[in-house]
Design an enzyme around this catalytic site. Structure first.
Site, PDB file in Angstrom:
ATOM      1  N   GLU A 223      10.766   1.960   9.712  1.00  0.00           N
ATOM      2  CA  GLU A 223      11.620   3.111   9.380  1.00  0.00           C
ATOM      3  C   GLU A 223      10.796   4.354   9.660  1.00  0.00           C
ATOM      4  OE1 GLU A 223      14.730   2.874   8.472  1.00  0.00           O
ATOM      5  OE2 GLU A 223      14.826   0.727   8.093  1.00  0.00           O
TER       6      GLU A 223
ATOM      7  N   GLU B 245       9.460  16.544  15.123  1.00  0.00           N
ATOM      8  CA  GLU B 245       9.680  16.491  13.672  1.00  0.00           C
ATOM      9  C   GLU B 245       8.688  17.422  12.968  1.00  0.00           C
ATOM     10  OE1 GLU B 245       8.526  12.946  11.429  1.00  0.00           O
ATOM     11  OE2 GLU B 245      10.475  12.997  10.430  1.00  0.00           O
TER      12      GLU B 245
ATOM     13  N   LYS C 169       0.845  -1.198   0.000  1.00  0.00           N
ATOM     14  CA  LYS C 169       0.000   0.000   0.000  1.00  0.00           C
ATOM     15  C   LYS C 169       0.882   1.251   0.000  1.00  0.00           C
ATOM     16  CE  LYS C 169      -1.989   2.479   3.274  1.00  0.00           C
ATOM     17  NZ  LYS C 169      -2.014   3.806   2.644  1.00  0.00           N
TER      18      LYS C 169
ATOM     19  N   CYS D 242      13.026  12.284   5.489  1.00  0.00           N
ATOM     20  CA  CYS D 242      13.290  11.880   6.879  1.00  0.00           C
ATOM     21  C   CYS D 242      14.747  12.155   7.255  1.00  0.00           C
ATOM     22  CB  CYS D 242      12.961  10.413   7.060  1.00  0.00           C
ATOM     23  SG  CYS D 242      13.809   9.375   5.868  1.00  0.00           S
TER      24      CYS D 242
HETATM   25  P1  NAD Z   1       2.240   8.075   8.097  1.00  0.00           P
HETATM   26  O1  NAD Z   1       2.741   7.303   9.241  1.00  0.00           O
HETATM   27  O2  NAD Z   1       1.070   8.969   8.299  1.00  0.00           O
HETATM   28  O3  NAD Z   1       1.828   7.119   6.899  1.00  0.00           O
HETATM   29  C1  NAD Z   1       2.730   6.202   6.308  1.00  0.00           C
HETATM   30  C2  NAD Z   1       1.948   5.080   5.675  1.00  0.00           C
HETATM   31  O4  NAD Z   1       1.296   4.347   6.711  1.00  0.00           O
HETATM   32  C3  NAD Z   1       0.845   5.536   4.727  1.00  0.00           C
HETATM   33  O5  NAD Z   1       0.746   4.648   3.644  1.00  0.00           O
HETATM   34  C4  NAD Z   1      -0.392   5.460   5.598  1.00  0.00           C
HETATM   35  O6  NAD Z   1      -1.585   5.302   4.880  1.00  0.00           O
HETATM   36  C5  NAD Z   1      -0.074   4.223   6.427  1.00  0.00           C
HETATM   37  N1  NAD Z   1      -0.824   4.108   7.690  1.00  0.00           N
HETATM   38  C6  NAD Z   1      -1.308   5.107   8.464  1.00  0.00           C
HETATM   39  N2  NAD Z   1      -1.964   4.583   9.527  1.00  0.00           N
HETATM   40  C7  NAD Z   1      -1.860   3.233   9.428  1.00  0.00           C
HETATM   41  C8  NAD Z   1      -2.335   2.147  10.216  1.00  0.00           C
HETATM   42  N3  NAD Z   1      -3.074   2.337  11.311  1.00  0.00           N
HETATM   43  N4  NAD Z   1      -2.037   0.892   9.837  1.00  0.00           N
HETATM   44  C9  NAD Z   1      -1.296   0.672   8.725  1.00  0.00           C
HETATM   45  N5  NAD Z   1      -0.860   1.663   7.915  1.00  0.00           N
HETATM   46  C10 NAD Z   1      -1.118   2.932   8.268  1.00  0.00           C
HETATM   47  O7  NAD Z   1       3.491   8.875   7.532  1.00  0.00           O
HETATM   48  P2  NAD Z   1       3.503   9.946   6.347  1.00  0.00           P
HETATM   49  O8  NAD Z   1       2.916  11.217   6.854  1.00  0.00           O
HETATM   50  O9  NAD Z   1       2.964   9.327   5.102  1.00  0.00           O
HETATM   51  O10 NAD Z   1       5.081  10.121   6.116  1.00  0.00           O
HETATM   52  C11 NAD Z   1       5.866  11.019   6.819  1.00  0.00           C
HETATM   53  C12 NAD Z   1       6.641  10.308   7.911  1.00  0.00           C
HETATM   54  O11 NAD Z   1       7.425   9.273   7.371  1.00  0.00           O
HETATM   55  C13 NAD Z   1       7.624  11.235   8.612  1.00  0.00           C
HETATM   56  O12 NAD Z   1       7.562  11.009   9.999  1.00  0.00           O
HETATM   57  C14 NAD Z   1       8.974  10.776   8.080  1.00  0.00           C
HETATM   58  O13 NAD Z   1      10.070  11.029   8.911  1.00  0.00           O
HETATM   59  C15 NAD Z   1       8.745   9.326   7.897  1.00  0.00           C
HETATM   60  N6  NAD Z   1       9.708   8.771   6.962  1.00  0.00           N
HETATM   61  C16 NAD Z   1      10.696   7.950   7.439  1.00  0.00           C
HETATM   62  C17 NAD Z   1      11.644   7.430   6.568  1.00  0.00           C
HETATM   63  C18 NAD Z   1      12.745   6.506   7.057  1.00  0.00           C
HETATM   64  O14 NAD Z   1      13.365   5.865   6.231  1.00  0.00           O
HETATM   65  N7  NAD Z   1      13.000   6.427   8.337  1.00  0.00           N
HETATM   66  C19 NAD Z   1      11.588   7.746   5.214  1.00  0.00           C
HETATM   67  C20 NAD Z   1      10.573   8.591   4.769  1.00  0.00           C
HETATM   68  C21 NAD Z   1       9.629   9.097   5.648  1.00  0.00           C
END
Ligand code: NAD
Length: 479
Positions: A248, A383, A173, A282
């Protein structure tokens, strides 16, 4: 434009026929619909993956490798189309998507297509006991991959490529905010000859579709990239089922700048590490700590360079900073600028929305530099994930290290110094998964990637990813 699920090699509407609006951040307009897939769609995706698994897990690694490399070639051949789609969905400059995001997605498939041919297991002769032990590295079965919106295809494929290279079948997804390039990937997989059911892509909200993937009892491993709060929730849901997890998560990465560094290189790179992709990476260095003796000079030079960055429509070649991903994200980032002011932070430049002519409803924000009074303030601890960085001076190496580590996150750190002993000491002592010295975001896909503390659990990259997507089984033969 209607985005559909990709299940068993075919594009399909969601069973419950529920759709979400998809916005173009550069002008604030709705330009498409994506499915909000239900448990039933996830179940269909799971069944397709399960039935493909027997054959795919027995497919020779040469054949798997050939197909992955073919996907990589087709992505490269479709570079312009994918880059434009990524930019329209995410708001990032087309030039960035063309130079970084899509080439990296192609590299992910090429890299893991090659890596699987070199992935060896161990054997140990138990001398004196007339026995030999060897390790089988077996694919897990059906695995789930969930990715965020900031580097959409780049991170989506960073998970899918090793998962399928290792012989698993996938239910994946992408973020509901940026589903477009994941949608287009289905076509490419069919053209490359990926057997149907090996990769299944379901679209929808995290709380419905993502949750259904994590809750599915037969999806045995979850590779997740996203926010720390979401990661903690996923860990809680998955724990009773003993799923394998790679998480991650977020970052609040320090930049430590010492007076003995190569100043010009540092300055140039620090502008990039602060504002690339609108600061929505990130790994962006969001807290900048500068040695006192060069602090005032750095402040002036950095702010001048940041003021020269052009905020504009993502398709324009001179644009450095495109649109933020969504209206709600723009509001969140702006709130942090207000919080900084309330905490006696000084806005050195930026801080305001930008109206881009012809795209007045787009989500644009000036690149913002805040001088903070201390490391404890919220803008130095939480963040923000936007074009906002903080700066403050430090006197000693010890003080710099303490401030760098005094945060809940631990993803990456950047060190600017030519002092060998300091480099070695700080690299050892920084509580992060990745340290860059005199560079930023130089990535070699063979290296382990991931964070410590609230930045996550597990490592991706190279053989680490292939280890995650396989189960090690020891076989002991007495002869
Ligand atoms: P998010 O956690 O809101 O969403 C990430 C994904 O998880 C999306 O596909 C979302 O639909 C899904 N999701 C949300 N709730 C869920 C649940 N209850 N069960 C399963 N899936 C669920 O994050 P975002 O806003 O899309 O991305 C930004 C964040 O990602 C920032 O905190 C950033 O630091 C982090 N990030 C980390 C890395 C890394 O490699 N460490 C890389 C890129 C982004």
């Amino acid at each position: 434009m209607t985005i559909k699920n990709y299940i068993n090699g075919k594009y399909q509407n969601p069973i419950e026929n529920i759709w979400l609006d998809n916005y173009n951040p550069s002008n604030g307009e709705i330009y498409g619909q994506i499915p909000n897939s239900s448990k039933a769609d996830v179940e269909n995706a799971y069944k397709a993956a399960k039935s493909a698994f027997t054959q795919w897990s027995q497919t020779t690694f040469e054949e798997r490798s050939r197909i992955l490399i073919k996907i990589s070639e087709l992505l490269e051949a479709n570079l312009q189309r994918f880059a434009e789609a990524e930019s329209k969905d995410n708001g990032k400059p087309v030039s960035l998507a063309k130079a970084v995001d899509i080439p990296r997605a192609a590299s992910n498939f090429r890299f893991f297509g090659n890596a699987i041919t070199q992935f060896a297991s161990e054997s140990h002769e138990s001398v004196g006991q007339q026995a030999i032990n060897y390790t089988l590295r077996q694919p897990i079965g059906v695995v789930g991959c969930i990715s965020p919106w900031n580097l959409p295809l780049y991170l989506f494929t960073w998970k899918i490529a090793p998962a399928i290279a290792a012989g698993n079948c996938v239910v994946a997804k992408p973020s509901e905010v940026t589903a477009m390039t994941a949608y287009l990937l289905g076509e490419i997989c069919n053209e490359a000859g990926l057997p149907k059911g090996v990769l299944n892509i379901v679209h929808g909200l995290g709380t419905t579709t993502g949750q259904a993937i994590v809750e599915h009892p037969e999806i045995k491993a979850i590779s997740f990239t996203g926010g720390t709060a979401t990661g903690a929730h996923i860990a809680r849901v998955a724990a009773p089922m003993f799923k394998k997890l790679s998480l991650e998560l977020g970052g609040k990465n320090p930049n430590l700048i010492f007076a003995d560094c190569d100043y010009d290189n540092m300055l140039e790179t620090t502008v990039r590490s602060s504002f690339a992709n609108q600061g929505q990476i990130c790994l962006c260095g969001s807290r900048i700590f500068v040695e006192t003796s060069i602090y005032e000079k750095f402040k002036t030079d950095f702010v001048n360079k940041v003021k020269a960055l052009k905020v504009g429509h993502p398709s324009e070649t001179e644009t450095n900073i495109g649109a933020l991903v969504s209206k709600s994200h723009l509001e969140k980032v702006k709130q942090y600028i207000d919080i900084a002011k309330a905490e006696n932070g000084k806005i050195l430049c930026g801080g305001n929305s930008v109206v881009v002519k012809g795209y007045e409803n787009g989500y644009y924000l000036e690149p913002t530099v805040i001088e903070v009074p201390n490391n404890e303030c919220r803008v130095n601890q939480e963040e923000i994930f936007g074009p906002v960085v903080t700066i403050m001076p430090f006197k000693t190496e010890k003080e710099a290290l303490e401030m760098a580590n005094k945060v809940k996150y631990g993803l990456s750190a950047t060190l600017w110094t030519n002092h060998l002993k300091r480099t070695m000491q700080l690299s050892n002592q920084l509580q992060v998964g990745i340290v860059w010295v005199n560079t930023w975001m130089m990535r070699d896909l063979r290296t382990p990637f991931g964070g410590v503390k609230a930045s996550g659990v597990g490592r991706e990259g190279g053989f680490e990813a292939l280890r995650f997507f396989t189960e090690a089984k020891n076989v002991c033969i007495k002869y």
